[in-house]
Design a protein around this motif. Sequence first.
Motif, mmCIF file in Angstrom:
data_model
loop_
_atom_site.group_PDB
_atom_site.id
_atom_site.type_symbol
_atom_site.label_atom_id
_atom_site.label_comp_id
_atom_site.label_asym_id
_atom_site.label_seq_id
_atom_site.Cartn_x
_atom_site.Cartn_y
_atom_site.Cartn_z
ATOM 1 N N LEU A 3 0.843 -1.196 0.000
ATOM 2 C CA LEU A 3 0.000 0.000 0.000
ATOM 3 C C LEU A 3 0.876 1.242 0.000
ATOM 4 N N ILE A 4 0.649 2.132 -0.957
ATOM 5 C CA ILE A 4 1.412 3.370 -1.062
ATOM 6 C C ILE A 4 0.459 4.550 -0.939
ATOM 7 N N VAL A 5 0.795 5.468 -0.045
ATOM 8 C CA VAL A 5 0.070 6.734 0.061
ATOM 9 C C VAL A 5 0.859 7.785 -0.705
ATOM 10 N N ASN A 34 0.405 -2.245 -6.772
ATOM 11 C CA ASN A 34 0.261 -1.571 -5.483
ATOM 12 C C ASN A 34 -1.165 -1.080 -5.276
ATOM 13 N N ALA A 161 -1.302 7.221 6.209
ATOM 14 C CA ALA A 161 -0.265 6.197 6.084
ATOM 15 C C ALA A 161 -0.117 5.420 7.383
ATOM 16 N N ALA A 166 0.572 1.812 5.854
ATOM 17 C CA ALA A 166 1.079 1.865 4.484
ATOM 18 C C ALA A 166 2.552 1.469 4.426
ATOM 19 N N ASP A 167 2.960 0.958 3.288
ATOM 20 C CA ASP A 167 4.358 0.572 3.089
ATOM 21 C C ASP A 167 5.233 1.769 2.718
ATOM 22 N N CYS A 169 5.010 6.408 2.151
ATOM 23 C CA CYS A 169 4.262 7.656 2.078
ATOM 24 C C CYS A 169 5.080 8.629 1.237
#
Length: 423
Positions: A3-5, A34, A161, A166-167, A169
Amino acid sequence: MPLIVQKYGGTSVADPDRMRAVAENVAFTRRHGNDVVVVVSAMGKATDNLIQLATQVSATRPGREMDMLLTTGERVSAALLTMALHDLGIDAVSFTGSQVGIITDTAHGKAKIVEVKGDRVRQALADGKVTVIAGFQGVSTAKEITTMGRGASDLTASALANALSADACEIYTDVTGVFSADPRIVPQARKLKRVSFDEMLEMAGAGSKVLALRSVEFARNHGVALHVRSSFTWEPGTWVMNLDETDEPGSAAVEDPIISGVVTDTTESKVTVLGVPDQPGVSAALFEPLAAANVNVDMIVQNTSTDGTTDISFTMPSADMAVAEEIVRRVAGEIGATGVTHDDDIAKVSLVGAGMKSSPGIAAKMFRTLADKGVNIEMISTSTIRISVVMARDDLELAARSLHTAFGLDSGADYAAPLPERR
């Protein structure tokens, strides 16, 4: 799935072409396996324009109604970006801050986050959608729309994030990372590969506009590493992280320089209260009303007492001067001070670097460098990793460039990338 923010600032989504470019980057990230949560600011100068519009129609500008007005800018961006993503075949949905459950306190204009629920974001991600969220806003515990202050879309991204584990930010802006100085003032500024949270906090507090202070503070407190990069070039930028995080790009284990950056700030004014009685309780009587009015006082200097009186000088945001001056003049009369003056023509220059903790003589070298250039110091403030001085605004460029050179920060070539407009 990772997960990317991703947060995109106002210049990144300033017009339809930029909006479509951002959509393509989000789509690229999504198609490479992603989950993506996007936080957006208002387009270009939309927030400034809304503030100007409010000023034209109202002298009072009630905080609640200002928040109702200003949150529309980010909602426009979120809806438009979601439309652009649909055109690229990406299933996406936009949300306001209140819809995703960003709960704040009740301070309009400067609200603080109490809780991030995020249930609707999690459900949308589980349904395979990209979520696009309007930054800088939430809903208060009193169920009112609130904003969290200028630059708080960074805070929205950091908070999401953290809440969503999240992975990464990523903070996309109009510069390619965090620099050793503002390239518009110091042409030989160089991009930093990594900056510690503590250093970035000091830089933001000293006037750097790359990241909002509260977003850095939140990220540090919750261990959310931030990657500051450009939405114009998409090149790797600067990692803001804990110093022991050596497994991220650009953070190879090398000895950090003594000084990481020279930070400049022209957004403050200096207020001096003259002839203050030198007795207990006077400082509290002066600064408590300012705190109650949400005026953020920065540097404070009190002169040595002479004949039972002293002078107190302090700096504060110029934008708060109208509110502060009324309070200070009232309090000055109550405590028996002889007068109040203020100076808008000042600038602050700060040295920031974790290496100061173990390197004596930094302040002496800074003062000697400025003295040799004929720069007069009006006020001084320090922390364990920062030294700040106030001077006449006309001396700002000379001081910043001289210090940048004196502490070995020059890159050897002028910064060549396009620069954003100076605010």
